[in-house]
Design a protein around this motif. Structure first.
Motif, mmCIF file in Angstrom:
data_model
loop_
_atom_site.group_PDB
_atom_site.id
_atom_site.type_symbol
_atom_site.label_atom_id
_atom_site.label_comp_id
_atom_site.label_asym_id
_atom_site.label_seq_id
_atom_site.Cartn_x
_atom_site.Cartn_y
_atom_site.Cartn_z
ATOM 1 N N HIS A 118 0.823 -1.217 0.000
ATOM 2 C CA HIS A 118 0.000 0.000 0.000
ATOM 3 C C HIS A 118 0.857 1.268 0.000
ATOM 4 C CE1 HIS A 118 -3.030 -2.961 1.311
ATOM 5 N NE2 HIS A 118 -3.873 -2.136 0.723
ATOM 6 N N LEU A 119 2.036 1.200 -0.582
ATOM 7 C CA LEU A 119 2.947 2.348 -0.566
ATOM 8 C C LEU A 119 2.338 3.610 -1.171
ATOM 9 C CD1 LEU A 119 6.439 0.770 -1.338
ATOM 10 C CD2 LEU A 119 5.675 1.868 0.778
ATOM 11 N N ASN A 120 1.464 3.461 -2.122
ATOM 12 C CA ASN A 120 0.859 4.625 -2.787
ATOM 13 C C ASN A 120 -0.594 4.811 -2.378
ATOM 14 O OD1 ASN A 120 3.212 5.214 -4.277
ATOM 15 N ND2 ASN A 120 2.720 3.559 -5.691
#
Length: 154
Positions: free
Chosen positions: A73-75
């Motif tokens: 879920h980095l972005n």
């Protein structure tokens, strides 16, 4: 894939928080009602029983899964921050367990003093730190729930 890992992390975190909560509201108060020998021998038995694959899967799996969910879920904006907060809380739970509970458990298991002395050195510290561990693990679970809500709104 990211949602499945986040759900798994949340379930594992809920199991861990629930376990520590159960210790806080039932296991330790129940043992506290017994005499010194019952308390010490009961805790010794629990210390043996708790080290099993199911416990370790949830206890170590929750922060591991949260870390993986964070990478996936980095972005994801707010979702990522909830996952990071949940991971930090779950990691803190491990740190408290390793730094406080395991040494206390080991000392109780190895102790050869009388039951009253062993209990006196163990009980109040273990219980006090377990309250903290319960709150921190519950916060980790709550953060991961918030991450799921955030993701659903995105």
């Amino acid at each position: 894939m990211g949602i499945a890992v986040l759900v798994a992390a949340t379930i594992a975190a809920g199991l861990v928080a629930g376990l520590f909560y159960a210790y806080s509201i039932s296991v330790m108060p129940g043992l506290a009602r017994g005499d010194d020998k019952t308390f010490v021998e009961g805790m010794r038995g629990i210390n043996i029983a708790i080290i099993n694959g199911w416990f370790m899967l949830a206890f170590l799996g929750a922060p591991l899964l949260a870390a993986v969910a964070g990478v996936l879920h980095l972005n994801a904006g707010a979702t990522l921050w909830w996952v990071v907060a949940g991971f930090a809380c779950l990691l803190a739970t491990i740190v408290v367990t390793r730094a406080v509970h395991i040494p206390l458990n080991d000392a109780l298991d190895a102790g050869r003093d009388g039951y009253a002395e062993l209990r006196a050195r163990f009980e109040s510290s273990w219980v006090r730190w377990n309250v903290l561990r319960t709150v921190v693990s519950l916060a980790g679970f709550g953060c991961l729930v918030a991450a799921l809500v955030s993701r659903a709104r995105a």
